[in-house]
Write an enzyme that holds these catalytic residues in place. Structure first.
Site, short mmCIF file in Angstrom:
data_model
loop_
_atom_site.label_atom_id
_atom_site.label_comp_id
_atom_site.label_asym_id
_atom_site.label_seq_id
_atom_site.Cartn_x
_atom_site.Cartn_y
_atom_site.Cartn_z
N ASP A 174 2.50 -3.01 -8.40
CA ASP A 174 1.56 -1.88 -8.45
C ASP A 174 0.72 -1.92 -7.18
O ASP A 174 -0.19 -2.72 -7.04
CB ASP A 174 0.68 -2.00 -9.70
CG ASP A 174 -0.36 -0.88 -9.78
OD1 ASP A 174 -0.46 -0.08 -8.81
OD2 ASP A 174 -1.07 -0.81 -10.80
N TYR A 221 -7.08 14.31 -2.03
CA TYR A 221 -5.82 13.92 -1.38
C TYR A 221 -5.92 14.17 0.13
O TYR A 221 -5.56 13.31 0.94
CB TYR A 221 -4.70 14.76 -1.99
CG TYR A 221 -3.31 14.51 -1.47
CD1 TYR A 221 -2.59 13.37 -1.82
CD2 TYR A 221 -2.67 15.45 -0.65
CE1 TYR A 221 -1.30 13.17 -1.37
CE2 TYR A 221 -1.39 15.26 -0.19
CZ TYR A 221 -0.70 14.11 -0.56
OH TYR A 221 0.58 13.92 -0.10
N ASP A 281 8.23 -1.02 -5.26
CA ASP A 281 7.84 0.12 -6.08
C ASP A 281 7.27 -0.40 -7.40
O ASP A 281 7.54 -1.55 -7.78
CB ASP A 281 9.06 1.03 -6.36
CG ASP A 281 8.68 2.44 -6.76
OD1 ASP A 281 8.80 3.36 -5.91
OD2 ASP A 281 8.26 2.64 -7.93
N LYS A 299 -5.60 11.52 3.10
CA LYS A 299 -4.49 11.61 4.06
C LYS A 299 -5.00 11.81 5.50
O LYS A 299 -4.37 11.35 6.44
CB LYS A 299 -3.52 12.73 3.65
CG LYS A 299 -2.72 12.44 2.37
CD LYS A 299 -1.88 11.16 2.46
CE LYS A 299 -0.81 11.08 1.37
NZ LYS A 299 -0.06 9.80 1.39
N THR A 311 10.86 16.65 -4.16
CA THR A 311 10.95 15.35 -4.84
C THR A 311 10.18 15.46 -6.15
O THR A 311 9.46 16.44 -6.38
CB THR A 311 10.30 14.23 -4.00
OG1 THR A 311 8.87 14.42 -4.03
CG2 THR A 311 10.79 14.23 -2.55
N ALA A 334 7.51 18.81 -0.44
CA ALA A 334 8.87 18.26 -0.41
C ALA A 334 9.54 18.33 -1.78
O ALA A 334 8.87 18.23 -2.81
CB ALA A 334 8.82 16.82 0.09
N1 LIG Z 1 6.43 15.31 -2.34
C1 LIG Z 1 5.62 15.99 -1.54
O1 LIG Z 1 5.51 17.23 -1.60
C2 LIG Z 1 4.83 15.25 -0.49
C3 LIG Z 1 4.36 15.96 0.64
C4 LIG Z 1 3.64 15.27 1.62
C5 LIG Z 1 3.43 13.92 1.50
N2 LIG Z 1 3.90 13.25 0.39
C6 LIG Z 1 3.66 11.81 0.32
O2 LIG Z 1 4.89 11.12 0.21
C7 LIG Z 1 4.70 9.92 -0.57
C8 LIG Z 1 5.61 9.88 -1.78
O3 LIG Z 1 6.16 11.09 -2.00
P1 LIG Z 1 7.64 11.31 -2.62
O4 LIG Z 1 7.77 12.79 -2.59
O5 LIG Z 1 8.62 10.43 -1.96
O6 LIG Z 1 7.33 10.88 -4.13
P2 LIG Z 1 8.20 10.50 -5.42
O7 LIG Z 1 7.43 10.99 -6.57
O8 LIG Z 1 9.62 10.93 -5.26
O9 LIG Z 1 8.17 8.90 -5.37
C9 LIG Z 1 6.97 8.21 -5.47
C10 LIG Z 1 7.29 6.75 -5.74
O10 LIG Z 1 6.04 6.04 -5.72
C11 LIG Z 1 6.08 5.09 -6.77
N3 LIG Z 1 4.72 4.73 -7.16
C12 LIG Z 1 3.81 5.50 -7.79
N4 LIG Z 1 2.68 4.79 -8.02
C13 LIG Z 1 2.90 3.56 -7.50
C14 LIG Z 1 2.11 2.37 -7.43
N5 LIG Z 1 0.88 2.32 -7.98
N6 LIG Z 1 2.63 1.27 -6.85
C15 LIG Z 1 3.90 1.31 -6.32
N7 LIG Z 1 4.68 2.40 -6.36
C16 LIG Z 1 4.18 3.51 -6.94
C17 LIG Z 1 6.83 5.80 -7.89
O11 LIG Z 1 7.32 4.88 -8.86
C18 LIG Z 1 7.93 6.52 -7.12
O12 LIG Z 1 9.09 5.72 -7.00
C19 LIG Z 1 3.24 9.90 -0.93
O13 LIG Z 1 2.53 9.16 0.04
C20 LIG Z 1 2.87 11.37 -0.89
O14 LIG Z 1 1.49 11.54 -0.72
C21 LIG Z 1 4.59 13.88 -0.59
#
Ligand SMILES: NC(=O)c1ccc[n+]([C@@H]2O[C@H](COP(=O)([O-])OP(=O)(O)OC[C@H]3O[C@@H](n4cnc5c(N)ncnc54)[C@H](O)[C@@H]3O)[C@@H](O)[C@H]2O)c1
Length: 256
Positions: free
Chosen positions: A62, A154, A36, A158, A189, A187
């Site tokens: 990153d 996005y 992360d 995706k 989060t 989700a």
């Molecule tokens: N939350 C939603 O509604 C949702 C829905 C569908 C898909 N997603 C997908 O799920 C994934 C993450 O979602 P989540 O809800 O678990 O998010 P989250 O915000 O809870 O966690 C995201 C994590 O990614 C890390 N991050 C951000 N930029 C980064 C980088 N440049 N390098 C390394 N780490 C990095 C952050 O530090 C964080 O720990 C993504 O691929 C997102 O597109 C999310």
């Protein structure tokens, strides 16, 4: 235990679904490396897992930077002694439209949502071949299965992840590597606000969420753990003949 002695790498692992996955995979017997960008959140994850009696290897990187993406996968493989499973989960919402497009935000969205997934696959496949096979799981979204007027960039990225999945499933099948993708709905989060609060007006986020959930037959947000369980199944030998699948975890949103 469904991942006993499996060597598992999770990206974007310090929050939300990735974090839920790390905890679940450890409980299922895996050895886990968590990658992360957020060093503090990684330290918190490590401490929380230790309190549960588990060790997790944490790597700060990153993932929008190609050299960091590749380096972190190789460091994870070194520290675990190989890789059986990779959940390449990193992604960000990116810009909300295409009018007056902020190219820097566009490039960042493409870099994290699709370039990082592509590089992760290219880097991990050698490690999985050495182990005689593996399971690669990506994260797309319901917006990778149906278009989103609020998230065109996005959604485009995706959709590309789904295409990458189906292509690599064919390309890596002879190596014993299965490739699948989970497609979560909105989700519960920290990232949720990136979708519901795009206008930046807090009062609108709740209304946006309500509008989005009105289109979900089960009428609620997706829980991080529900996505982690779907990934657990795809990662495990229970899914031994499952490859090239884009699995919605969306309460029926894409069933319309
Ligand atoms: N939350 C939603 O509604 C949702 C829905 C569908 C898909 N997603 C997908 O799920 C994934 C993450 O979602 P989540 O809800 O678990 O998010 P989250 O915000 O809870 O966690 C995201 C994590 O990614 C890390 N991050 C951000 N930029 C980064 C980088 N440049 N390098 C390394 N780490 C990095 C952050 O530090 C964080 O720990 C993504 O691929 C997102 O597109 C999310």
């Amino acid at each position: 235990m469904r991942l006993a002695n499996k060597l598992v790498v999770v990206t974007a692992a310090a929050s939300g679904m990735g974090r839920a996955g790390v905890e679940l995979f450890l409980k299922e017997g895996a050895r886990v490396a968590a990658i992360d960008i957020n060093a503090d959140a990684l330290a918190g994850l490590k401490a929380d897992m230790q309190a549960l009696g588990h060790e997790v290897a944490t790597i700060q990187a990153d993932l929008s930077r190609p050299e960091a993406m590749r380096g972190s996968i190789n460091e994870a493989a070194d520290r675990l002694g190989g890789v059986d499973v990779l959940w390449a989960h990193a992604g960000i919402p990116g810009p909300g439209g295409v009018e007056n497009l902020d190219l820097a935000a566009y490039d960042q969205a493409i870099a994290l949502n699709i370039t990082s997934a592509t590089l992760a696959a290219g880097e991990v496949i050698g490690h999985m071949r050495k182990r005689g096979g593996g399971s690669l799981v990506f994260t797309s979204s319901v917006s990778g299965l149906v278009g989103s007027m609020f998230s065109p960039v996005y959604s485009a990225a995706k959709f590309a992840v789904v295409g990458l999945t189906k292509s690599l499933a064919q390309r890596f099948a002879a190596d014993g590597v299965r490739v699948n993708v989970v497609c979560p709905g909105l989700a519960d989060t920290p990232m949720k606000l990136g979708f519901t609060g795009r206008s930046g007006i807090a009062a609108e986020a709740a209304a946006n969420q309500e509008r989005m959930l009105a289109a979900v037959p089960m009428g609620r947000l997706c829980k991080a753990e529900e996505v982690a369980h779907a990934v657990l199944w795809l990662a495990s030998d229970d899914a031994s003949f499952v490859t090239g699948v884009a699995l919605p975890v969306d309460g029926g949103f894409t069933a319309r």
